[in-house]
Design an enzyme around this catalytic site. Structure first.
Site, mmCIF file in Angstrom:
data_model
loop_
_atom_site.group_PDB
_atom_site.id
_atom_site.type_symbol
_atom_site.label_atom_id
_atom_site.label_comp_id
_atom_site.label_asym_id
_atom_site.label_seq_id
_atom_site.Cartn_x
_atom_site.Cartn_y
_atom_site.Cartn_z
ATOM 1 N N TYR A 136 -9.542 -11.987 -6.111
ATOM 2 C CA TYR A 136 -8.873 -11.924 -7.128
ATOM 3 C C TYR A 136 -9.025 -13.061 -7.977
ATOM 4 O O TYR A 136 -8.690 -12.974 -9.184
ATOM 5 C CB TYR A 136 -7.018 -11.835 -6.831
ATOM 6 C CG TYR A 136 -6.927 -10.439 -6.028
ATOM 7 C CD1 TYR A 136 -6.822 -9.440 -6.862
ATOM 8 C CD2 TYR A 136 -6.656 -10.369 -4.830
ATOM 9 C CE1 TYR A 136 -6.752 -8.055 -6.241
ATOM 10 C CE2 TYR A 136 -6.539 -8.982 -4.260
ATOM 11 C CZ TYR A 136 -6.321 -8.102 -4.990
ATOM 12 O OH TYR A 136 -6.183 -6.799 -4.375
ATOM 13 N N ARG A 195 -1.116 -2.508 -6.566
ATOM 14 C CA ARG A 195 -1.264 -3.570 -5.723
ATOM 15 C C ARG A 195 -2.191 -4.726 -6.010
ATOM 16 O O ARG A 195 -2.075 -5.732 -5.977
ATOM 17 C CB ARG A 195 -1.732 -2.962 -4.514
ATOM 18 C CG ARG A 195 -2.197 -3.864 -3.096
ATOM 19 C CD ARG A 195 -2.123 -3.182 -1.904
ATOM 20 N NE ARG A 195 -2.986 -4.040 -0.812
ATOM 21 C CZ ARG A 195 -2.526 -5.001 0.023
ATOM 22 N NH1 ARG A 195 -1.237 -4.997 0.071
ATOM 23 N NH2 ARG A 195 -3.327 -5.367 0.801
ATOM 24 N N ARG A 201 0.933 -1.193 -0.022
ATOM 25 C CA ARG A 201 0.025 0.021 0.112
ATOM 26 C C ARG A 201 0.973 1.185 0.049
ATOM 27 O O ARG A 201 2.142 1.066 0.349
ATOM 28 C CB ARG A 201 -0.829 0.109 1.167
ATOM 29 C CG ARG A 201 -1.689 -1.247 1.487
ATOM 30 C CD ARG A 201 -2.623 -1.154 2.659
ATOM 31 N NE ARG A 201 -3.558 -2.324 2.965
ATOM 32 C CZ ARG A 201 -3.075 -3.291 3.334
ATOM 33 N NH1 ARG A 201 -1.866 -3.554 4.058
ATOM 34 N NH2 ARG A 201 -4.023 -4.290 3.419
ATOM 35 N N LYS A 205 -2.440 -2.625 7.826
ATOM 36 C CA LYS A 205 -3.412 -2.300 8.370
ATOM 37 C C LYS A 205 -3.607 -2.897 9.995
ATOM 38 O O LYS A 205 -3.318 -3.940 10.248
ATOM 39 C CB LYS A 205 -4.998 -2.804 7.724
ATOM 40 C CG LYS A 205 -4.955 -1.721 6.436
ATOM 41 C CD LYS A 205 -6.368 -2.281 5.756
ATOM 42 C CE LYS A 205 -6.679 -1.277 4.930
ATOM 43 N NZ LYS A 205 -7.950 -1.782 4.279
ATOM 44 N N HIS A 244 -3.620 -9.915 4.027
ATOM 45 C CA HIS A 244 -5.030 -9.874 4.249
ATOM 46 C C HIS A 244 -4.972 -10.996 5.622
ATOM 47 O O HIS A 244 -4.526 -11.796 5.669
ATOM 48 C CB HIS A 244 -5.709 -10.530 3.019
ATOM 49 C CG HIS A 244 -5.716 -9.588 1.786
ATOM 50 N ND1 HIS A 244 -6.219 -10.177 0.622
ATOM 51 C CD2 HIS A 244 -5.655 -8.175 1.904
ATOM 52 C CE1 HIS A 244 -6.115 -8.854 -0.223
ATOM 53 N NE2 HIS A 244 -5.987 -7.836 0.528
ATOM 54 N N HIS A 257 -3.129 2.418 -5.889
ATOM 55 C CA HIS A 257 -3.524 1.237 -5.283
ATOM 56 C C HIS A 257 -3.981 0.009 -6.297
ATOM 57 O O HIS A 257 -3.904 -1.003 -5.979
ATOM 58 C CB HIS A 257 -4.639 1.308 -4.361
ATOM 59 C CG HIS A 257 -5.004 0.299 -3.413
ATOM 60 N ND1 HIS A 257 -4.212 0.214 -2.270
ATOM 61 C CD2 HIS A 257 -6.064 -0.614 -3.330
ATOM 62 C CE1 HIS A 257 -5.047 -0.650 -1.597
ATOM 63 N NE2 HIS A 257 -5.944 -1.389 -2.167
#
Length: 315
Positions: A295, A263, A167, A192, A286, A260
């Protein structure tokens, strides 16, 4: 935390401050999420004050009805708040209600009857492999009147987004001491929720970082940021967004070609070339595999489009 004002009766305001302190320290939420949760609760308490004509206390919070919550959500939607933000708002208020129950201050059953707003799940929009490569090359912007070190810097940041799946905040959070150069083929980033992960950095990306460092006019402190702005301070993510905007114009890319999106491109291109979904999950940081599984839908859509374009019956 005590300085934060919540529009409520003293007993409920005290519980709101305790809850706010809890999510900020013990839950290890990101500062932005904590700030948003606090803002959402203040707005809800303000609404209840207007709705009922009095500051809400623990007792009145207990007597909340589903219609009260739906009326608040309807107002926020009428103010232009979208479903994703409404979902966060409801999550924050529910978190506060659970806090009251844990502390034995109030049992709020109204939330169980309120549905979470539905979100239309849109597929990520990755760039084509060649476009992604062009975006990360310094010479793509050779015609711009910008200093060579600035062009090299932007290219290095974008190369990390595409080449390592970072990110923007993660790339800009790398320190000079942790720079992936030479034999350093991985970088530890803060993702995150304050979660750390190690991201492998391939040779072309390391070379992009080395090119930037060779041209950078500033002496970078080991514990300072790797990427700096024109005056030597921390680089703003907005600068990279503007660089990508210029690249969209130069390469004729759609508006969905954002930093983004690089990514997304990293994940989609890995998957399309036989990458394992679990590995991609770890590389992206994730928490849930279900987040990464989107994806597979992107790759399936790409394959179906190619099939329809190539098959004689599809034309």
């Amino acid at each position: 935390m005590d300085a934060i004002a919540f529009p409520a009766a003293p007993d409920l305001a005290a519980e709101a401050r305790a809850w706010f302190a809890h999510i900020g320290v013990e839950r290890r939420m990101s500062p932005k999420t904590v700030e948003a949760y606090g803002r959402d609760l203040r707005q809800f308490l303000t609404f209840l004050t207007e709705h009922n004509g009095a500051l809400p206390g623990c007792a009145s919070f207990t007597s909340l009805k589903p219609t009260d919550i739906r009326a608040f959500m309807a107002r926020r939607r009428n103010e232009g708040i979208e479903s994703r933000s409404l979902m966060r708002i409801l999550s924050g208020i529910r978190s506060f209600a659970r806090h009251l129950e844990r502390e034995g201050k109030a049992k709020v059953s109204a939330f169980s009857a309120v549905r979470t707003p539905k979100i239309a799940r849109s597929l990520p929009k990755p760039l084509a492999a060649e476009a992604a490569r062009r975006v990360t090359q310094t010479d793509t912007r050779a015609g711009e009147e910008r200093e060579p070190w600035v062009l090299a810097r932007d290219a290095a940041v974008l190369a990390l987004l595409y080449g390592a799946g970072l990110r923007i905040s993660e790339a800009l959070g790398i320190t000079r001491a942790a720079a992936p150069v030479g034999e350093i083929d991985a970088v530890t980033v803060l993702g995150k929720g304050g979660k750390q992960r190690a991201a492998p950095v391939i040779a072309p990306v390391r070379r992009a970082v080395e090119d930037y460092l060779a041209l950078c006019p500033y002496v970078l402190k080991p514990d300072g940021p790797l990427f700096v702005g024109q005056k030597g301070g921390p680089l703003s993510s907005r600068i990279i967004q503007l660089a990508m905007q210029r690249l969209r114009g130069a390469l004729g890319l759609p508006d969905t070609a954002t930093p983004h999106a690089l990514r997304h491109s990293f994940a989609t291109h890995l998957l399309g070339n036989g990458g394992d979904l679990r590995t991609i999950q770890e590389l992206l940081g994730h928490a849930s595999l279900s987040t990464t599984q989107i994806y597979t839908a992107v790759d399936s859509a790409r394959l179906l489009a190619a099939y329809r374009a190539a098959h004689p019956r599809g034309r």
